[in-house]
Motif scaffolding. Structure first.
Motif, PDB file in Angstrom:
ATOM      1  N   ALA A   1       0.918  -1.317  -0.104  1.00 51.33           N
ATOM      2  CA  ALA A   1       0.043  -0.097  -0.042  1.00 51.33           C
ATOM      3  C   ALA A   1       0.893   1.235   0.022  1.00 51.33           C
ATOM      4  O   ALA A   1       1.891   1.092   0.739  1.00 51.33           O
TER       5      ALA A   1
ATOM      6  N   TYR B   1      16.864  19.883   1.062  1.00 48.68           N
ATOM      7  CA  TYR B   1      18.436  19.384   0.757  1.00 48.68           C
ATOM      8  C   TYR B   1      18.886  19.410  -0.645  1.00 48.68           C
ATOM      9  O   TYR B   1      19.264  18.099  -0.887  1.00 48.68           O
TER      10      TYR B   1
ATOM     11  N   VAL C   1      12.095  16.332   2.342  1.00 49.21           N
ATOM     12  CA  VAL C   1      13.429  16.245   2.471  1.00 49.21           C
ATOM     13  C   VAL C   1      14.392  16.494   1.239  1.00 49.21           C
ATOM     14  O   VAL C   1      15.249  17.215   1.055  1.00 49.21           O
TER      15      VAL C   1
ATOM     16  N   LEU D   1       3.995   9.528   4.083  1.00 45.83           N
ATOM     17  CA  LEU D   1       5.572   9.273   4.179  1.00 45.83           C
ATOM     18  C   LEU D   1       6.021   9.788   2.826  1.00 45.83           C
ATOM     19  O   LEU D   1       6.959  10.192   2.811  1.00 45.83           O
TER      20      LEU D   1
ATOM     21  N   ASP E   1       1.939   4.865   0.888  1.00 49.82           N
ATOM     22  CA  ASP E   1       1.674   5.776   1.905  1.00 49.82           C
ATOM     23  C   ASP E   1       2.173   7.206   1.745  1.00 49.82           C
ATOM     24  O   ASP E   1       3.197   7.589   1.533  1.00 49.82           O
TER      25      ASP E   1
ATOM     26  N   GLU F   1       6.622  13.289   3.356  1.00 55.87           N
ATOM     27  CA  GLU F   1       7.808  13.478   4.064  1.00 55.87           C
ATOM     28  C   GLU F   1       9.263  13.413   3.465  1.00 55.87           C
ATOM     29  O   GLU F   1      10.184  14.377   3.596  1.00 55.87           O
ATOM     30  N   ALA F   2       9.201  12.331   2.374  1.00 57.97           N
ATOM     31  CA  ALA F   2      10.138  12.226   1.586  1.00 57.97           C
ATOM     32  C   ALA F   2      10.420  13.743   0.654  1.00 57.97           C
ATOM     33  O   ALA F   2      11.669  13.902   0.221  1.00 57.97           O
TER      34      ALA F   2
ATOM     35  N   TYR G   1      20.429  16.153  -3.210  1.00 66.61           N
ATOM     36  CA  TYR G   1      19.260  15.648  -4.197  1.00 66.61           C
ATOM     37  C   TYR G   1      19.348  16.371  -5.475  1.00 66.61           C
ATOM     38  O   TYR G   1      18.480  16.884  -5.764  1.00 66.61           O
TER      39      TYR G   1
END
Lengths: 122, 571
Positions: A94, A110, A106, A99, A96, A102-103, A114
């Protein structure tokens, strides 16, 4: 259309739409409402914020669940979609969305770690 | 607040524990005020369930613990109580109590209750204070064990026997003899007592573990620490003048003298240390039987013990203790003289010289009960013992580079860690061996070349064997790689086939066998590894063993990575 598919497309959420006017982006969200004409639909990102997606041709299928949309951000802050992927709930693990958000944060906080560009070997 | 601890139970409410035991909440009144923050300790649940404890009965709280919740509210956990007057005899609510608020002066409550109860023609006269223990025959007065020394001979002590050994006999060039020993305890301390030959005949059958005796005129000498871990510089030997007389009034002699070590501190102790521990038995396994090296069968049972440090440790019981142990209801378990081992990191074992106590009548037990009923039952706890094959709640995540930079495995005991890594090489040569077909034996068998296979451990020959895996692999992550050894279960998980099938394939279809290794290569897993520095003939090398292999949980992995990134950013 193919031009959009060839270039790198940053992944964004609704809050970042205003930073990418005229740029191709990748938006993942949850389908909220589909317009009766089938040419527009509203999505919610991992933070629950809305984004409007517009299509050239009306939808030919039922759209629901989590969808990944690739398109260009218009001046109005909507996404002019070139293509979309439905992340099927019955396949794999599944997804998310929180989540994922959140990634996303990030990655955008930064950029030095990345870097977002086409590979030099091209 | 409640002077004599005589209260009325006004109301009882049953609270479903969800996945825990049922709890009963009581509203108590002292005739003047009511308070509803009383919880019945689970061991007293039967009192409520059997209706001994019914609304409006009069009870006396004998032992209770007050806990302050996070929001400042107080909860009194009742650990021991008596119903002095049943609800029927009381016949209804007494007085007109109002809810208690902090600040209410209730000094008069006890007197108030007495006045009310006078009307019932019952005499609740105060218990006479216990008389000082008088020695039988009016001999020397009782002295504490801690004061015993070799320079005074006319003394009497009053102590409880905590441990009595069996009679041991010996026979050497100087003759035959027999002895027994026991450990005794009083309020001041403990001491080891030994009786030889005639004293064995005189006293052995009289002494019962758990009972209290007056003992006088033993000889004291410096303790031989080799035979006892008790805290006393001296030990006692019974001689011809010694007397041992049973003592009836024994309620105030402690059951046991323990110097409990917090489970969290066990990590710092050396292996093989003898310690006293007390904790709540969170869970207990089934009894298993195993065969020792001397071919004796023995019963074994493992339980997990948690204390207020939030840490958990596994305790192994043996023999009858293991068979008879009842872990239902999460009892308080105390062990005096448990042996600390570095098996699985840190674990405890109850040896033949340890004393196992279930729900002992000591203050530490009541404290634990109160803590567990209130908060402890909800905590998962961090285990000091690594069980083979299980992940454990406190995973120690490392990268393969950390193994070298942090010198993991270089200490006295092995280090355990988890990592996410990819299989980059699998050695298919010699990954299978022929093992003893017996159920619990995995020893390599010797091919007798006559169709029979011999197992040295079982001392038997078999017409067959079972294939078992020992797989040597190299795993890698972004920073480093590591050679590891995978045994049966983890090897089968990586290869995706069981050992028997692989053995068969190796014999019959070499290319299919190779294919399995090809497919297994470059898969990523979460490995739980054990590393230890081993020395062979002057050469020291880190040996890494895979304890457990699991597929990567991407959600958990992502969350952990995001958390680590945020932590790094904050530095």
């Amino acid at each position: 259309m193919t031009a959009v598919l060839d270039v790198p497309k940053p992944r964004i959420n609704s809050s970042m739409l205003s930073q990418y006017p005229g740029r191709p982006v990748c938006f993942v969200g949850h389908v909220d409402k589909v317009h009766p004409t089938g040419k527009m639909f509203k999505m919610l990102d991992g933070e629950g914020k809305a984004a409007q997606v517009e299509l050239n041709d009306p939808l030919e299928e039922e759209l629901s669940g989590i969808v990944e949309v690739i398109g260009v951000v218009s001046n109005k802050g909507t996404i002019m979609a070139s293509t979309y992927n439905i992340l099927r709930e019955d396949k794999g693990i599944a997804f998310d969305l929180e989540l994922y958000n959140e990634a996303l944060k990030v990655i955008h906080d930064y950029p030095q770690h990345y870097p977002f560009q086409v590979a030099a070997s091209e | 607040m409640f002077m004599e601890n005589i209260n009325f139970s006004l109301n009882i409410r049953k609270i479903d524990g969800g996945n825990g035991p049922v709890r009963f909440r009581l509203m108590m009144s002292d005739g003047l005020h009511t308070m509803s923050s009383f919880m019945l300790s689970t061991q007293l649940n039967p009192m409520a369930e059997n209706n001994r404890l019914a609304p409006n009965c009069v009870c006396q709280l004998k032992k209770n613990v007050t806990n302050v919740l996070k929001d400042g509210r107080r909860v009194v956990v009742i650990l021991d109580m008596d119903v002095i007057m049943s609800a029927e005899d009381v016949g209804g609510r007494i007085g007109e109590p109002t809810p208690y608020t902090d600040g209410d002066a209730s000094k008069h409550s006890a007197q108030h209750i007495h006045n009310i109860l006078k009307g019932f023609n019952r005499d609740f006269g105060k218990k006479a204070p216990p008389a000082l223990p008088a020695t039988p025959g009016g001999g020397s007065k009782v002295v504490p064990i801690a004061s015993l020394n070799p320079y005074q001979s006319k003394w009497t002590i009053r102590a409880r026997v905590t441990n009595k050994s069996s009679i041991r006999t010996w026979s050497n060039s100087r003759g035959d003899g027999k002895l027994f020993s026991m450990e005794i305890v009083d309020e001041s301390g403990e001491i080891r007592v030994t009786g030889f030959n005639q004293e064995v005949d005189k006293f052995y059958s009289l002494i019962e573990t758990g009972k209290v005796f007056y003992i006088s005129k033993g000889s004291l000498k410096i303790a031989n620490k080799q035979y006892s871990s008790l805290k006393n510089d001296y030990e006692m030997t019974l001689n011809g003048e010694s007397t041992i007389i049973p003592c009836e009034d024994s309620s105030d002699v402690p059951m046991v003298q323990c110097d409990f070590v917090s489970i969290a501190d066990l990590e710092a102790r050396d292996k093989d240390a003898i310690v006293d521990v007390i904790g709540v038995c969170k869970s207990v396994d089934e009894v298993t039987r195993l065969t020792t090296k001397s071919s004796r069968e023995v019963s074994k049972r493992t339980l997990s013990l948690m204390d207020m440090s939030g840490k958990v440790v596994n305790v192994t019981l043996w023999g009858e203790e293991a068979e008879n142990f009842d872990g239902s209801g999460q009892p308080i378990v105390a062990i005096k003289g448990a042996k600390l081992s570095d098996f699985g990191g840190r674990s405890l074992s109850a040896s033949f010289s340890s004393t196992l106590m279930i729900n002992p009548d000591i203050p530490e037990a009541y404290k634990l009960r109160g803590w567990y009923d209130n908060e402890g039952h909800a905590i998962d706890g961090e285990s000091l013992t690594e069980v083979r094959g299980s992940g454990g709640a406190n995973t120690n995540w490392k990268t393969l580079a950390d193994v070298k930079t942090e010198h993991l495995g270089h200490g006295d005991k092995a280090d355990y860690f988890s990592c996410t890594a990819t299989v980059v090489y699998l050695r298919k040569e010699n990954c299978l061996y022929q093992a003893c077909p017996s159920q619990d034996c995995n020893k390599k068998v010797v091919d007798q070349q006559n169709g029979m296979f011999r197992c040295e451990k079982c001392d038997k020959e078999f017409p067959n064997f079972k294939y078992r895996l020992i797989l040597s692999a190299n795993i890698a992550d972004y920073g480093d790689n590591q050679w590891v050894t995978c045994f049966q279960e983890s090897a089968e998980a990586i290869l995706g086939q069981n050992a028997a099938y692989l053995g068969q394939l190796k014999e019959s279809n070499e290319s299919a066998f190779d294919e399995i290794f090809q497919q297994a290569n470059f898969n990523t897993f979460v490995f739980r590894n054990r590393v230890k520095l081993e020395t062979y003939n002057d050469e020291s090398r880190i040996k890494a063993t895979v304890m457990d292999v699991k597929p990567v949980d991407h959600k958990e992995y992502s969350k952990r990575l995001i958390m680590n990134i945020k932590k790094l950013a904050a530095q």
